[in-house]
Design a protein around this motif. Sequence first.
Motif, PDB file in Angstrom:
ATOM      1  N   PRO A 137      13.915 -29.048  17.499  1.00 48.59           N
ATOM      2  CA  PRO A 137      14.339 -29.559  18.497  1.00 48.59           C
ATOM      3  C   PRO A 137      14.928 -31.581  18.915  1.00 48.59           C
ATOM      4  O   PRO A 137      14.972 -31.279  20.178  1.00 48.59           O
ATOM      5  N   ALA A 138      13.936 -31.816  17.962  1.00 48.76           N
ATOM      6  CA  ALA A 138      14.166 -33.032  18.223  1.00 48.76           C
ATOM      7  C   ALA A 138      15.669 -33.702  17.829  1.00 48.76           C
ATOM      8  O   ALA A 138      15.916 -34.771  18.499  1.00 48.76           O
ATOM      9  N   TYR A 139      16.133 -32.846  17.645  1.00 45.38           N
ATOM     10  CA  TYR A 139      17.296 -32.913  17.086  1.00 45.38           C
ATOM     11  C   TYR A 139      18.244 -31.784  17.364  1.00 45.38           C
ATOM     12  O   TYR A 139      18.829 -30.419  16.878  1.00 45.38           O
ATOM     13  N   PHE A 140      18.644 -32.214  18.487  1.00 50.64           N
ATOM     14  CA  PHE A 140      18.912 -30.448  19.514  1.00 50.64           C
ATOM     15  C   PHE A 140      20.036 -29.949  19.215  1.00 50.64           C
ATOM     16  O   PHE A 140      20.543 -29.161  19.228  1.00 50.64           O
ATOM     17  N   LEU A 141      21.164 -30.998  18.738  1.00 54.39           N
ATOM     18  CA  LEU A 141      22.932 -30.507  19.089  1.00 54.39           C
ATOM     19  C   LEU A 141      22.820 -30.241  17.678  1.00 54.39           C
ATOM     20  O   LEU A 141      23.490 -28.568  17.626  1.00 54.39           O
ATOM     21  N   ASP A 142      21.999 -31.035  16.505  1.00 54.07           N
ATOM     22  CA  ASP A 142      22.196 -29.816  15.359  1.00 54.07           C
ATOM     23  C   ASP A 142      21.444 -28.201  15.269  1.00 54.07           C
ATOM     24  O   ASP A 142      21.872 -27.691  14.618  1.00 54.07           O
ATOM     25  N   LEU A 143      20.609 -28.198  16.570  1.00 50.93           N
ATOM     26  CA  LEU A 143      19.766 -27.022  16.468  1.00 50.93           C
ATOM     27  C   LEU A 143      20.729 -26.110  16.827  1.00 50.93           C
ATOM     28  O   LEU A 143      20.905 -25.077  16.052  1.00 50.93           O
ATOM     29  N   MET A 144      21.580 -26.512  17.952  1.00 50.91           N
ATOM     30  CA  MET A 144      22.428 -25.627  18.484  1.00 50.91           C
ATOM     31  C   MET A 144      23.731 -25.407  17.191  1.00 50.91           C
ATOM     32  O   MET A 144      24.103 -24.433  17.875  1.00 50.91           O
ATOM     33  N   ASN A 145      24.099 -26.363  16.994  1.00 49.22           N
ATOM     34  CA  ASN A 145      25.455 -26.208  15.790  1.00 49.22           C
ATOM     35  C   ASN A 145      24.388 -25.138  15.471  1.00 49.22           C
ATOM     36  O   ASN A 145      25.743 -24.581  14.229  1.00 49.22           O
ATOM     37  N   LYS A 146      24.460 -25.073  14.194  1.00 53.82           N
ATOM     38  CA  LYS A 146      23.249 -24.432  13.467  1.00 53.82           C
ATOM     39  C   LYS A 146      23.209 -22.772  13.548  1.00 53.82           C
ATOM     40  O   LYS A 146      23.878 -22.117  13.282  1.00 53.82           O
ATOM     41  N   VAL A 147      22.099 -22.852  15.485  1.00 59.26           N
ATOM     42  CA  VAL A 147      22.648 -21.661  15.372  1.00 59.26           C
ATOM     43  C   VAL A 147      23.677 -20.722  15.960  1.00 59.26           C
ATOM     44  O   VAL A 147      24.171 -20.089  15.941  1.00 59.26           O
ATOM     45  N   LYS A 148      24.661 -21.481  16.369  1.00 60.47           N
ATOM     46  CA  LYS A 148      26.540 -21.346  16.538  1.00 60.47           C
ATOM     47  C   LYS A 148      26.594 -20.932  15.409  1.00 60.47           C
ATOM     48  O   LYS A 148      27.314 -19.419  14.943  1.00 60.47           O
ATOM     49  N   LYS A 149      26.612 -21.382  14.424  1.00 58.13           N
ATOM     50  CA  LYS A 149      26.839 -21.424  13.054  1.00 58.13           C
ATOM     51  C   LYS A 149      26.240 -19.941  12.452  1.00 58.13           C
ATOM     52  O   LYS A 149      27.345 -19.225  12.014  1.00 58.13           O
TER      53      LYS A 149
END
Lengths: 392, 312
Positions: free
Chosen positions: B199-211
């Motif tokens: 969650p500290a790298y939230f864009l990375d987290l969201m992109n990975k979930v979306k992928k």
Amino acid sequence: MAKRVGIEVSIAIAEAAKLARSEVIPAYPITPQTHIVEHLSEFVASGELDAEFIPVESEHAAMSCCCGSSAAGARTFTSSSSQGLSLMSEILYIPSTMRLPIVMVVANRALSAPISIWNDHQDIMVQRDIGWIQTFAENGQEAFDLTLHAFRVAEDRRVSLPMIVNIDGFTLSHVIEPIEILSQEEVDGYLPPFKPRYKLDPKKPITMGPVGIPEVYTEAKMAHSEAIKASKRVIIKAWQEFADMFGRQYNPVETYRCEDADVMLVTMGSISETAMTAVDKMREAGQQVGLVRIRLWRPFPSQEFRRAAGKAKVLAVIDRCLPPGAVCGPVGAELRSLFYKVPGSPKIFSFVAGLGGRDVTVERFEEIVDKARAYAKKRPRELFEVIGVREK
Amino acid sequence: MIPEFEKFKGFKAKSIPKDEPLASGHRACQGCGEVLALRMVMKALGRDVIVCSATGCMEIISSPYPHTAWRVPWIHIAFENAAAVASGVESARKVLKRKGKIPKRHVDIMAVGGDGATGDIGLQWISGAFERGHDFLYVCLDNEAYMNTGVQRSGCTPYGAMTTTSPPGKKSFGQVTWKKNIPAIAVAHNIPYVATASPAYFLDLMNKVKKAALVKGPAYVHIYSPCPTGWGSAGERSIEFAKLAVETRVFPLYEVIEGRYIMSRKITKPKPVTEYLKGQKRFRHLDEGHIDYIQKRVDVEYEKLLRLAELT
């Protein structure tokens, strides 16, 4: 028109699940249930049945998949036995209170140890209180008919409960019997498509399976309890309609030669047919013996049973389950509760028989009736007795 | 490569959806990193999703009847079986679509559980669902112990950590085993997409979930989720610890796309692990020897990952 064919009972049950247009079938192999799901798997592979067969990695997963599938709105069928049913146990309590109308056929089998693949009712008696509607079939035709009936009742919006059809492992599951297989049109006429009131749908989001705090838990369980009690009317009505359409009548409790009988045997499942032969033999010898068969186990048909057996002097209950350390076998205990302090009610004795595939023969039934008569005169020390134990 | 990824441009800070499929007002602890991660997961997925939840913190804080924090369809059956429930939902939707009983529109199916529900008690159900190839994503919110029951050790509890069932004492220094590598177990199933996120790298987290949602077939995202209550850390420092875990190489961020390891963030100048360990009560009893061991093992594990990324 319906055709009567010689068919293995497991295949007939698979036919019933196919004719019911089952949509999702999560299943795991276990003897003696396996033939049922093998055939369903074949129907899906050949395209005869448009369904998803999920070859899961355990029975626990099978029941978990059933919950997901039923909650998503698909007609869901599975089958299990014995150790597999026990493995499901944690989950079995959940779809019933969540009101997910899953249909399961249980090919009843003994529980380990010692490991035994053969028939008795110990597996299902462990699951007595899971809150599913439960019926017991006596023969192959009944196994086929009750499977269709189960879908009809379970999915009825007044009921919305999962349902188990019990069939005796091997003695029913693996025998070939003449069975009238209904046509697709006939089944479609009896069983409307599944239209769940609630389902998992992003257009209408709902939360299923939330936390029940102390202020709501009792009410949730009470609602479930009321629902299963109220289901009896629908169960009977669905049997009546089945009789009207196909000519075979089923009742929650059946009697055989009970008029003027002072001793009545009480059975569930396929041993009932042997018991009938035994009753005929004893009647020929001048004994006033009858037979009461319980077809609907949950909800227990109290009124019907009292009506059927209330006039007997002695009930000799066959329990196909040995509860170590208990006061009485489970069916015997149920009936003792039912008649407790009812004036003029019969004396009730439980006889544990037919464990782990041991045959219950005509002679055994005669022995049971003799013993029940004797115990009625001189009360036995124990309220249940195991019949047919080998001395050596 | 995965064709479904081609059209996905990735979330930008400016384009993060404002919609909150997981509503506020739930009962999570102050500073809970897990619910923050879950909020980001849901923002990435949007409303066209069915959530199958395991028993655990996120289940109890979001669903005490008659309240619910879920604005999307959500189901909870039991602790260990979220992946199997998701398998059932996915199969049901497949056949119902085929029969024209529901619209053909794609709906994502997510199973979600904590580290206990995922790596310990639920491993078999996840393995079964991955092996069968259901089209769903499994999200593990890893707070490194059984927090819902009061901080008991799990297979994902890190080496040395104090929990109520791995207490340090005269004859023990806390958790004696190294953290179980659940992403590697997921990779071993040859599923198309596995990732770790924070969650500290939230864009990375969201992109990975979306992928993970976009890819056809099973996908797995393992999300580091700070737990102030269980770790004995300050609630306002949750994101800081999440960041330190990455910067010290304790929790590396990477993707495994069709078996190919890709480092999301190469940590070339790692901070010493002590920076991560201090400030968390669960580690405060550790002596220099244990901290030394942790530092060496963290370096070894990170090197292994780098080599995997080179090899694949």
